[in-house]
Design an enzyme around this catalytic site. Structure first.
Site, mmCIF file in Angstrom:
data_model
loop_
_atom_site.group_PDB
_atom_site.id
_atom_site.type_symbol
_atom_site.label_atom_id
_atom_site.label_comp_id
_atom_site.label_asym_id
_atom_site.label_seq_id
_atom_site.Cartn_x
_atom_site.Cartn_y
_atom_site.Cartn_z
ATOM 1 N N CYS A 111 29.040 89.461 21.411
ATOM 2 C CA CYS A 111 28.776 89.702 22.826
ATOM 3 C C CYS A 111 27.476 90.496 22.992
ATOM 4 O O CYS A 111 26.519 90.290 22.225
ATOM 5 C CB CYS A 111 29.966 90.401 23.473
ATOM 6 N N ASP A 166 35.214 97.862 25.345
ATOM 7 C CA ASP A 166 35.530 97.989 26.768
ATOM 8 C C ASP A 166 36.583 99.053 26.969
ATOM 9 O O ASP A 166 36.635 99.706 28.004
ATOM 10 C CB ASP A 166 36.009 96.651 27.342
HETATM 11 C C1 RUB Z 1 30.972 93.044 27.513
HETATM 12 C C2 RUB Z 1 31.575 93.501 26.227
HETATM 13 C C3 RUB Z 1 30.844 94.597 25.491
HETATM 14 C C4 RUB Z 1 31.433 95.946 25.913
HETATM 15 C C5 RUB Z 1 30.602 97.110 25.396
HETATM 16 O O1 RUB Z 1 31.822 92.205 28.250
HETATM 17 O O2 RUB Z 1 32.635 93.087 25.814
HETATM 18 O O3 RUB Z 1 31.008 94.460 24.111
HETATM 19 O O4 RUB Z 1 31.489 96.035 27.326
HETATM 20 O O5 RUB Z 1 29.325 97.063 25.963
HETATM 21 P P1 RUB Z 1 31.325 91.627 29.657
HETATM 22 P P2 RUB Z 1 28.441 98.395 26.109
HETATM 23 O O6 RUB Z 1 30.047 90.909 29.420
HETATM 24 O O7 RUB Z 1 32.436 90.738 30.103
HETATM 25 O O8 RUB Z 1 31.141 92.815 30.590
HETATM 26 O O9 RUB Z 1 28.309 98.968 24.739
HETATM 27 O O10 RUB Z 1 27.126 97.904 26.656
HETATM 28 O O11 RUB Z 1 29.137 99.313 27.053
#
Ligand code: RUB
Length: 307
Positions: free
Chosen positions: A124, A193
């Site tokens: 992701c 998340d």
């Molecule tokens: C984003 C996702 C990321 C986490 C952590 O999912 O799963 O790995 O949110 O991101 P989506 P960060 O695209 O559905 O929001 O480290 O930037 O907080």
């Protein structure tokens, strides 16, 4: 209210996405709303802040950074509207400042665990995971990255663009190639998340497949997560809700219309049990997943009286 509605819409449609960014955007929206809020009494002030907080929290159900940001930002103790307003402005600014600093700290601490020559797999698009990867690279470590596409929204492309911009050699793969490439990888670094009190990770759908494949191949599985990604309500047995997004993200609506008997599912996140996680890199240091409860108790100001 207009700005709150705009922010809520951007979070819902994923124009603002990633748990950290969602949290900061919500803190900003609460701060600016409180700054302009006209209320004749503290009761009216409280009711309007609560309403806006609930509205922002309802935009995406899984990222616990969102309710944590809203709750930490919208706290106040005074019964005077002007003082309460100032408390919220200060708390929101403090949250945003700490969130920015946390990313830098995670990068620095996590980079200490990256070795020269490492091939890192990521999933992701996590700014916390990217902070570790880019910091290690800036420290002069010769690393490369395998980034998963992350269907259906393909956030892996954002990761690939970010890494490309930093000059880090990157290979983009489809999600189903994770196990095939795991043998070439030294470690996996993903974001979060939410992290439950039992140390389980909630992150983009497919994360648990990376963890399983890493476990099988005996590769290290690292999670990069600010302390505000830990979920206080899991202490009370409230499960983390997995967001189900529109099936039209998976199959074109015109195709769907011709297949009335087909069911399509689109969960946005999955659970990775603590036993597959080697370490969680947080802004307060590297911890084992078993320490999640302590982070919640000591760093999120969680009080049982709040129940
Ligand atoms: C984003 C996702 C990321 C986490 C952590 O999912 O799963 O790995 O949110 O991101 P989506 P960060 O695209 O559905 O929001 O480290 O930037 O907080």
């Amino acid at each position: 209210m207009k700005e709150v509605q705009e922010t809520a819409e951007k979070i819902r449609t994923m124009e603002i996405r990633g748990a950290g960014r969602i949290a900061k955007a919500a803190a900003e929206a609460i701060r600016n709303y409180a700054a302009e809020l006209e209320a004749a009494s503290i009761e009216e002030f409280a009711a309007r802040i609560r309403e806006v907080s609930d509205y922002l929290i309802s935009t995406r159900p899984t990222a616990v950074s969102l309710p944590n940001a809203v709750k930490l930002s919208s706290r106040y103790s005074s019964n005077n509207v002007e003082e309460a307003r100032q408390e919220i402005i200060n708390n929101a600014n403090l949250f945003i400042e700490r969130a920015d600093k946390a990313l830098g700290r995670i990068g620095k601490i996590g980079a200490g665990r990256v070795q020269d020559g490492d091939i890192i797999m990521t999933h992701c698009n996590s700014h916390a995971a990217l902070s570790i990867i880019t910091t290690a690279f800036e420290e002069g470590k010769n690393i490369s990255v395998i980034a998963t596409e992350s269907r259906p929204r393909r956030q892996g492309l954002l990761t690939a663009k970010h890494l490309n911009g930093s000059g880090i050699p990157t290979t983009l793969i489809v999600d189903s190639a994770v196990r095939y490439y795991m043998k070439d990888v030294n470690k996996v670094i993903v974001g979060a998340d939410a992290i439950a009190a039992n140390g389980a990770l909630v992150n983009k759908i497919g994360t648990s497949q990376l963890a399983l494949a890493a476990h099988e191949a005996r590769k290290s599985f690292m999670v990069a997560a600010e302390t505000f990604k830990f979920s206080p309500s899991t202490i009370l047995g409230i499960p983390i809700e997995i967001e189900e997004r529109s099936v039209e993200e998976v199959v074109d609506p015109s195709v769907l219309a011709e297949l009335p008997n087909l069911q399509v599912k689109n969960p946005a996140f999955d659970f990775t049990p603590a036993e597959y996680i080697d370490m969680i890199v947080t802004d307060i240091g590297i911890i084992p997943p078993a320490m999640a409860y302590i982070v919640i108790k000591e760093h999120l100001g969680w009080e049982f009286e709040e129940i």
